[in-house]
Design a protein around this motif. Structure first.
Motif, short mmCIF file in Angstrom:
data_model
loop_
_atom_site.label_atom_id
_atom_site.label_comp_id
_atom_site.label_asym_id
_atom_site.label_seq_id
_atom_site.Cartn_x
_atom_site.Cartn_y
_atom_site.Cartn_z
N LEU A 107 -52.95 15.59 -67.73
CA LEU A 107 -52.75 14.48 -66.80
C LEU A 107 -52.69 13.14 -67.52
N ARG A 108 -53.46 13.00 -68.59
CA ARG A 108 -53.40 11.75 -69.37
C ARG A 108 -52.03 11.57 -69.98
N ARG A 109 -51.46 12.65 -70.52
CA ARG A 109 -50.13 12.55 -71.12
C ARG A 109 -49.06 12.25 -70.06
N MET A 110 -49.31 12.69 -68.82
CA MET A 110 -48.37 12.40 -67.73
C MET A 110 -48.51 10.97 -67.23
N ASN A 111 -49.63 10.33 -67.54
CA ASN A 111 -49.90 8.97 -67.07
C ASN A 111 -49.87 8.92 -65.54
N ILE A 118 -47.85 15.22 -57.29
CA ILE A 118 -47.83 16.26 -58.32
C ILE A 118 -47.98 17.62 -57.67
N ALA A 119 -47.19 18.59 -58.13
CA ALA A 119 -47.30 19.98 -57.73
C ALA A 119 -48.00 20.72 -58.87
N ILE A 120 -49.13 21.34 -58.57
CA ILE A 120 -49.91 22.04 -59.59
C ILE A 120 -49.84 23.53 -59.29
N PHE A 121 -49.15 24.25 -60.18
CA PHE A 121 -48.95 25.69 -60.03
C PHE A 121 -50.12 26.43 -60.66
N GLY A 122 -50.85 27.22 -59.86
CA GLY A 122 -52.01 27.96 -60.34
C GLY A 122 -53.27 27.18 -60.05
N GLN A 123 -54.21 27.82 -59.35
CA GLN A 123 -55.45 27.14 -58.99
C GLN A 123 -56.66 27.91 -59.52
N ALA A 129 -59.33 22.05 -61.85
CA ALA A 129 -59.74 20.81 -62.50
C ALA A 129 -58.64 19.77 -62.41
N ALA A 130 -57.39 20.19 -62.62
CA ALA A 130 -56.26 19.26 -62.52
C ALA A 130 -56.13 18.73 -61.10
N GLY A 180 -37.98 15.69 -48.78
CA GLY A 180 -36.76 15.76 -49.58
C GLY A 180 -36.84 15.11 -50.95
N ARG A 181 -37.96 14.50 -51.29
CA ARG A 181 -38.07 13.82 -52.58
C ARG A 181 -38.46 14.76 -53.71
N PHE A 182 -39.09 15.87 -53.41
CA PHE A 182 -39.69 16.77 -54.37
C PHE A 182 -40.90 16.09 -55.03
N ALA A 183 -41.54 16.77 -55.95
CA ALA A 183 -42.70 16.21 -56.64
C ALA A 183 -42.24 15.33 -57.79
N ASP A 184 -42.98 14.25 -58.04
CA ASP A 184 -42.68 13.40 -59.20
C ASP A 184 -43.05 14.10 -60.50
N LEU A 185 -44.15 14.87 -60.43
CA LEU A 185 -44.67 15.55 -61.61
C LEU A 185 -45.03 16.98 -61.24
N THR A 186 -44.96 17.89 -62.22
CA THR A 186 -45.41 19.26 -62.02
C THR A 186 -46.28 19.67 -63.19
N LEU A 187 -47.22 20.54 -62.90
CA LEU A 187 -48.09 21.09 -63.95
C LEU A 187 -48.25 22.57 -63.69
#
Length: 200
Positions: A107-111, A118-123, A129-130, A180-187
């Motif tokens: 997350l730090r590298r993503m700023n 953010i879409a986080i795949f896997g919980q 934690a993410a 319709g925007r989708f996620a800005d970030l994914t992890l």
């Protein structure tokens, strides 16, 4: 004949220190968590805290190619230890040392900020934690997992929305949830190749 002792995220109490260890580095009786990689400690990667990226020597990975923490004693360099405050258990320290640290570093590298979805795949441990950290930084969090119990836990950790890719088209679900925007970030923390493709 010489199996490697498991235990990738060691925590414990310093039982002894070598003659070259300064009191500022480690003291007998000190509670510590251990960074679970050991490089050369001299190159740029090692000196900036990324010993796992060392290219000068073969990197030791505790519990994998070097003995880990599932033993009564473990010998580690003082520069891989971090003080574990009394209010944190060894279990919490182990989680922080690897899973939480991995999520935080990403997350730090993503700023990431409150401007982001953010879409986080896997919980699992890293994904949860993410989810928690991203929410704490103000982001809108969409948590994805095929396990309903993990999705419920993700809600408890702050996820704004949850998606089960096993019963939904994850890309279409994210598109709908973001109007319709989708996620800005994914992890991707799932290690599932299909999730990785969806994250792209």
């Amino acid at each position: 004949p010489n199996p490697t002792i498991a235990g990738h995220e060691p925590c414990g109490i310093v039982a002894a220190v070598g003659p070259g260890v300064q009191p500022t580095e480690a003291k007998v009786g000190q509670r510590v968590m251990v960074h679970h990689y050991q490089g050369c400690a001299q190159c740029g990667h090692c000196r900036s805290g990324w010993q796992q990226l060392c290219q000068e020597v073969p990197v030791k990975v505790y519990g994998s190619n070097s003995h880990g923490g599932h033993a009564k004693y473990l010998c580690v360099p003082a520069n891989t230890m971090v003080t574990l405050p009394d209010e944190l258990s060894f279990s919490a320290g182990a989680a922080i040392a690897c899973g939480s640290g991995t999520a935080w570093g990403a997350l730090r590298r993503m700023n990431i900020s409150g401007r982001d979805t953010i879409a986080i795949f896997g919980q699992g441990p890293v994904g949860l934690a993410a989810t928690q950290f991203a929410k704490a930084q103000g982001a809108k969090v969409i948590a994805l997992d095929i396990n309903p119990d993990r999705l419920e836990r993700a809600k408890q950790f702050g996820a704004d929305e949850v998606v089960n890719p096993g019963s939904n088209d994850p890309v279409a679900a994210i598109k709908e949830l973001t109007h319709g925007r989708f996620a800005d970030l994914t992890l991707d923390t799932s290690s599932n190749s299909e999730a990785r493709l969806n994250a792209i």
